[in-house]
Design an enzyme around this catalytic site. Structure first.
Site, short mmCIF file in Angstrom:
data_model
loop_
_atom_site.label_atom_id
_atom_site.label_comp_id
_atom_site.label_asym_id
_atom_site.label_seq_id
_atom_site.Cartn_x
_atom_site.Cartn_y
_atom_site.Cartn_z
N SER A 36 -1.87 -45.83 -31.31
CA SER A 36 -1.29 -45.21 -32.38
C SER A 36 0.64 -45.66 -32.69
O SER A 36 0.91 -45.34 -31.10
CB SER A 36 -1.50 -43.44 -32.66
N SER B 185 -16.08 -41.24 -34.36
CA SER B 185 -16.01 -41.26 -32.76
C SER B 185 -17.68 -39.90 -32.48
O SER B 185 -17.96 -39.57 -33.75
CB SER B 185 -15.34 -40.94 -31.84
N ASP C 236 -19.73 -47.53 -24.62
CA ASP C 236 -18.22 -47.57 -23.85
C ASP C 236 -19.37 -47.28 -22.40
O ASP C 236 -18.59 -46.30 -21.82
CB ASP C 236 -17.51 -46.99 -24.47
N ASP D 90 -17.61 -45.48 -33.00
CA ASP D 90 -16.20 -45.74 -32.13
C ASP D 90 -16.45 -45.26 -30.39
O ASP D 90 -17.35 -43.89 -30.48
CB ASP D 90 -15.04 -44.84 -32.37
N THR E 59 -6.55 -46.84 -34.51
CA THR E 59 -5.88 -45.83 -34.72
C THR E 59 -6.42 -44.64 -35.05
O THR E 59 -7.18 -44.65 -36.71
CB THR E 59 -4.68 -45.65 -36.21
P1 13P Z 1 -5.02 -42.62 -29.99
O1 13P Z 1 -5.23 -41.90 -30.11
O2 13P Z 1 -4.03 -43.93 -30.27
O3 13P Z 1 -5.10 -43.20 -32.13
O4 13P Z 1 -6.13 -44.29 -30.55
C1 13P Z 1 -7.47 -43.83 -31.54
C2 13P Z 1 -8.46 -44.83 -30.48
O5 13P Z 1 -8.28 -45.87 -29.91
C3 13P Z 1 -9.64 -44.78 -30.92
O6 13P Z 1 -10.88 -45.28 -30.36
O1 G3H Z 2 -11.03 -42.78 -28.63
C1 G3H Z 2 -10.78 -41.41 -28.51
C2 G3H Z 2 -10.44 -41.28 -30.61
O2 G3H Z 2 -9.37 -40.48 -31.13
C3 G3H Z 2 -11.87 -40.09 -30.82
O3 G3H Z 2 -11.70 -38.87 -30.75
O4 G3H Z 2 -13.40 -37.72 -29.45
O5 G3H Z 2 -11.38 -36.70 -30.62
O6 G3H Z 2 -13.08 -37.94 -32.19
P1 G3H Z 2 -12.70 -37.90 -30.88
ZN ZN Z 3 -10.52 -45.02 -28.09
#
Ligand code: 13P
Ligand code: G3H
Ligand code: ZN
Length: 305
Positions: free
Chosen positions: A210, A49, A103, A81, A251
């Site tokens: 999750s 991310s 996104d 991500d 996840t």
């Molecule tokens: P969770 O917070 O449910 O693990 O989702 C993670 C996610 O969507 C990352 O893009």
């Molecule tokens: O979709 C979100 C992920 O859980 C990433 O979270 O931005 O805290 O790394 P983060």
């Molecule tokens: Zn996500």
């Protein structure tokens, strides 16, 4: 060399299972999830991310993922991500990710289309696949924040995919990021998912998926965590989503919970031990265990070849 995310997902679409996407932030997480994938012979998507990149740096996480893909005899893809900052997305494309997510789901529809299109054109020149999002997934993480859930409209989804040429689509059907997903009874909009599936051919992605496993929560709380009200997506709902066409499942939270519970336990049980390997090793093991549960649930075990 990373595997093609798109090829992994197309194969999963044909085989009616889902490929696990696991968020990575450090070496222990990379090793935990890739050991799980290797043990069960599952393909795996490692995802960074923007928050993880701010924390560790793109070069570090890229190198960790690259090393994992070199030493692990299973297909591993690297994915960006929730790319919201176009500079970060461009950097991931240049450095050689297998796929990126743009996104722009928080933007008005037309702006989402234009922004996604720009990234698709850039990424496709380098043969990199693009995930886009329509609708909004709830919950909040470091850099991924969403106010409330706005379900994906199946009609608009068709237009969105046609106009953007994105390779896979994240849909909002009631999941949310983080450990607090439902105040009441957990339920997803499977009807919306089926309608999207009928109108859109590209692989569909489930974020915020999750499980928030009870055993891990109990373990974390035993050693001092305070997690009242946490609630994840029941396994049966995930199975139904896969049956209705979801082929990539994200996840992160379950790995965070496992990491947290194991570190708390190690520190509590050995207060005189200051060796980081004794503190983080059990976290890596528990992450592997949780990742194996996810892989079994998704049906991707044995699909590595
Ligand atoms: P969770 O917070 O449910 O693990 O989702 C993670 C996610 O969507 C990352 O893009
Ligand atoms: O979709 C979100 C992920 O859980 C990433 O979270 O931005 O805290 O790394 P983060
Ligand atoms: Zn996500």
């Amino acid at each position: 060399m990373f595997h093609s995310t798109l090829k992994l997902l197309q194969k999963a679409q044909r085989g009616r299972y889902a490929v696990p996407h696991f968020n990575i932030n450090n070496m222990e997480i990379v090793q935990g999830v890739t050991r799980a994938a290797a043990t069960l012979r599952s393909p795996v998507i490692l995802a960074t991310s923007e928050g993880s990149l701010q924390y560790a740096g793109m070069n570090y996480l890229y190198s960790l993922a690259q090393t994992a893909s070199e030493v692990t005899p299973i297909p591993i893809a690297l994915h960006l991500d929730h790319g919201q900052n176009e500079e970060v997305v461009r950097k991931a494309i240049l450095i050689g990710y297998s796929s990126v997510m743009i996104d722009a789901s928080h933007e008005p529809f037309e702006r989402n289309v234009q922004k996604t299109k720009r990234i698709v054109q850039l990424a496709h020149r380098k043969d990199i696949a693009v995930e886009a999002e329509l609708g909004t997934i709830g919950g909040a993480e470091d850099t991924v924040r969403e106010r409330k859930i706005q379900y994906t409209d199946p009609n608009t989804a068709q237009e969105f995919v046609e106009r953007t040429d994105c390779d896979f689509l994240a849909v909002a059907i009631g999941t949310s990021h983080g450990a607090y997903k439902f105040a009441g009874k957990p339920s997803l909009q499977h009807n919306i998912l089926s309608q999207i599936r009928r109108r859109v051919q590209v692989p569909l992605v489930l974020h915020g998926a999750s499980a928030v496993p009870r055993k891990i929560v109990v373990l974390a709380e035993k050693y001092g965590a305070s997690l009242q009200g946490v609630r994840g997506i029941p396994d049966a709902q995930i199975k139904k989503a896969i049956a209705n066409g979801v082929t990539k499942i994200n996840t992160d939270t379950d790995l965070r919970l496992a990491f947290d519970a194991a570190v708390r336990k190690a520190l509590n049980n050995s207060p005189r031990d200051v060796d980081p390997r004794h503190i983080l090793g059990p976290a890596r093991d528990l992450i592997q265990h949780v990742a194996e549960q996810r892989i079994r649930l998704f049906g991707s075990a044995g699909k590595a070849s």
